[in-house]
Write an enzyme that holds these catalytic residues in place. Structure first.
Site, PDB file in Angstrom:
ATOM      1  N   GLU A 104     139.014 -16.681  55.740  1.00  0.00           N
ATOM      2  CA  GLU A 104     140.340 -16.938  56.311  1.00  0.00           C
ATOM      3  C   GLU A 104     140.496 -16.139  57.601  1.00  0.00           C
ATOM      4  O   GLU A 104     139.983 -15.030  57.717  1.00  0.00           O
ATOM      5  CB  GLU A 104     141.414 -16.552  55.289  1.00  0.00           C
ATOM      6  CG  GLU A 104     142.830 -16.799  55.719  1.00  0.00           C
ATOM      7  CD  GLU A 104     143.178 -18.270  55.928  1.00  0.00           C
ATOM      8  OE1 GLU A 104     142.586 -18.898  56.827  1.00  0.00           O
ATOM      9  OE2 GLU A 104     144.064 -18.774  55.243  1.00  0.00           O
ATOM     10  N   ASP A 105     141.191 -16.736  58.560  1.00  0.00           N
ATOM     11  CA  ASP A 105     141.410 -16.034  59.821  1.00  0.00           C
ATOM     12  C   ASP A 105     142.467 -14.949  59.661  1.00  0.00           C
ATOM     13  O   ASP A 105     142.284 -13.826  60.099  1.00  0.00           O
ATOM     14  CB  ASP A 105     141.753 -16.992  60.966  1.00  0.00           C
ATOM     15  CG  ASP A 105     142.992 -17.832  60.705  1.00  0.00           C
ATOM     16  OD1 ASP A 105     143.313 -18.100  59.529  1.00  0.00           O
ATOM     17  OD2 ASP A 105     143.639 -18.250  61.684  1.00  0.00           O
ATOM     18  N   ASP A 108     149.042 -13.373  55.940  1.00  0.00           N
ATOM     19  CA  ASP A 108     150.349 -12.743  56.172  1.00  0.00           C
ATOM     20  C   ASP A 108     151.033 -12.513  54.826  1.00  0.00           C
ATOM     21  O   ASP A 108     150.758 -11.541  54.150  1.00  0.00           O
ATOM     22  CB  ASP A 108     151.227 -13.625  57.064  1.00  0.00           C
ATOM     23  CG  ASP A 108     150.796 -13.622  58.517  1.00  0.00           C
ATOM     24  OD1 ASP A 108     150.646 -12.533  59.085  1.00  0.00           O
ATOM     25  OD2 ASP A 108     150.625 -14.716  59.079  1.00  0.00           O
ATOM     26  N   VAL A 158     150.938 -12.236  67.905  1.00  0.00           N
ATOM     27  CA  VAL A 158     149.680 -12.238  68.642  1.00  0.00           C
ATOM     28  C   VAL A 158     149.041 -13.620  68.600  1.00  0.00           C
ATOM     29  O   VAL A 158     149.300 -14.409  67.690  1.00  0.00           O
ATOM     30  CB  VAL A 158     148.697 -11.177  68.097  1.00  0.00           C
ATOM     31  CG1 VAL A 158     149.222  -9.775  68.333  1.00  0.00           C
ATOM     32  CG2 VAL A 158     148.398 -11.400  66.631  1.00  0.00           C
ATOM     33  N   ASP A 164     147.453 -18.879  66.840  1.00  0.00           N
ATOM     34  CA  ASP A 164     148.057 -19.771  67.819  1.00  0.00           C
ATOM     35  C   ASP A 164     149.560 -19.589  67.962  1.00  0.00           C
ATOM     36  O   ASP A 164     150.198 -18.916  67.166  1.00  0.00           O
ATOM     37  CB  ASP A 164     147.784 -21.222  67.418  1.00  0.00           C
ATOM     38  CG  ASP A 164     148.606 -21.652  66.209  1.00  0.00           C
ATOM     39  OD1 ASP A 164     149.358 -22.637  66.337  1.00  0.00           O
ATOM     40  OD2 ASP A 164     148.515 -21.001  65.152  1.00  0.00           O
ATOM     41  N   ARG A 170     144.331 -20.721  70.592  1.00  0.00           N
ATOM     42  CA  ARG A 170     143.294 -20.449  69.588  1.00  0.00           C
ATOM     43  C   ARG A 170     141.943 -20.167  70.237  1.00  0.00           C
ATOM     44  O   ARG A 170     141.109 -19.461  69.674  1.00  0.00           O
ATOM     45  CB  ARG A 170     143.118 -21.638  68.644  1.00  0.00           C
ATOM     46  CG  ARG A 170     144.258 -21.883  67.700  1.00  0.00           C
ATOM     47  CD  ARG A 170     143.881 -22.991  66.708  1.00  0.00           C
ATOM     48  NE  ARG A 170     145.007 -23.530  65.985  1.00  0.00           N
ATOM     49  CZ  ARG A 170     145.538 -23.000  64.890  1.00  0.00           C
ATOM     50  NH1 ARG A 170     145.045 -21.886  64.419  1.00  0.00           N
ATOM     51  NH2 ARG A 170     146.556 -23.572  64.288  1.00  0.00           N
TER      52      ARG A 170
END
Length: 187
Positions: A104-105, A108, A158, A164, A170
């Site tokens: 996963e990028d 949150d 960010v 994005d 991105r």
């Protein structure tokens, strides 16, 4: 000035993580993963679309055989505990009795990841772990067990390296903040 600008670099206020820092950490993560998953024939699963830059660079640095698959989910209201999550593209491979490393990028609140973990767990993988490049634990609403973590992001908006604003930015090779007027535009 329209957004995004003709040159997206014009919209950046400051760089939080540069390309070199990101690539160094990805190499370190790849070494850890390669060591931990030797002879396990893992499947790496990514959530489209933000994970693409990270997944591509991670794959280039792994030294083990592995399969790769992607899943996509619908948007949800991140501020609502009852936000709806819906799979819009499911895995193409079976994960039953396979070691799955979820890539996963960013994590949150943990709501989407929690849903995806529950969804994949019922498919009976041999193991299911998470590797995240960018973490925001201070925003977490649900505890998410991370096996591999790249960076903890600051508590500010960010973009870049998969992150994005309305689908833009991105492709930046770094993570940075947007100028105030650009943030105001995106609302």
């Amino acid at each position: 000035m329209g957004w995004p600008s003709e040159n997206i670099l014009d919209d950046i206020d400051s760089i939080i993580l540069n390309d070199s820092e990101i690539q160094t950490r990805i190499c370190e993560l790849a070494q850890e993963i390669s060591k931990d998953y030797v002879n396990k024939d893992p499947i790496l699963v990514g959530v489209l679309t933000g994970v693409v830059p990270f997944m591509a660079d991670l794959l280039k640095n792994l030294s083990i055989p592995m399969a790769v698959d992607f899943i996509a989910v619908s948007q949800y209201n991140a501020d609502a505990l009852s936000g709806a999550v819906r799979i819009t593209k499911d895995l193409g491979m079976s994960i039953e009795d396979r070691h799955v490393l979820f890539i996963e990028d960013v994590i949150d609140t943990g709501l989407t990841m929690n849903y995806l973990l529950r969804t994949l767990q019922v498919r009976n993988p041999a193991s299911l772990s998470i590797c995240v490049l960018f973490d925001r634990p201070y925003r977490r609403l649900i505890d998410i067990p991370l096996k591999y973590q790249g960076f903890e992001l600051p508590d500010e908006y960010v973009v870049g390296y998969g992150l994005d604003a309305n689908g833009y930015y991105r492709n930046l090779p770094f993570v940075g903040t947007l100028k105030d007027e650009v943030l105001a535009h995106w609302g």
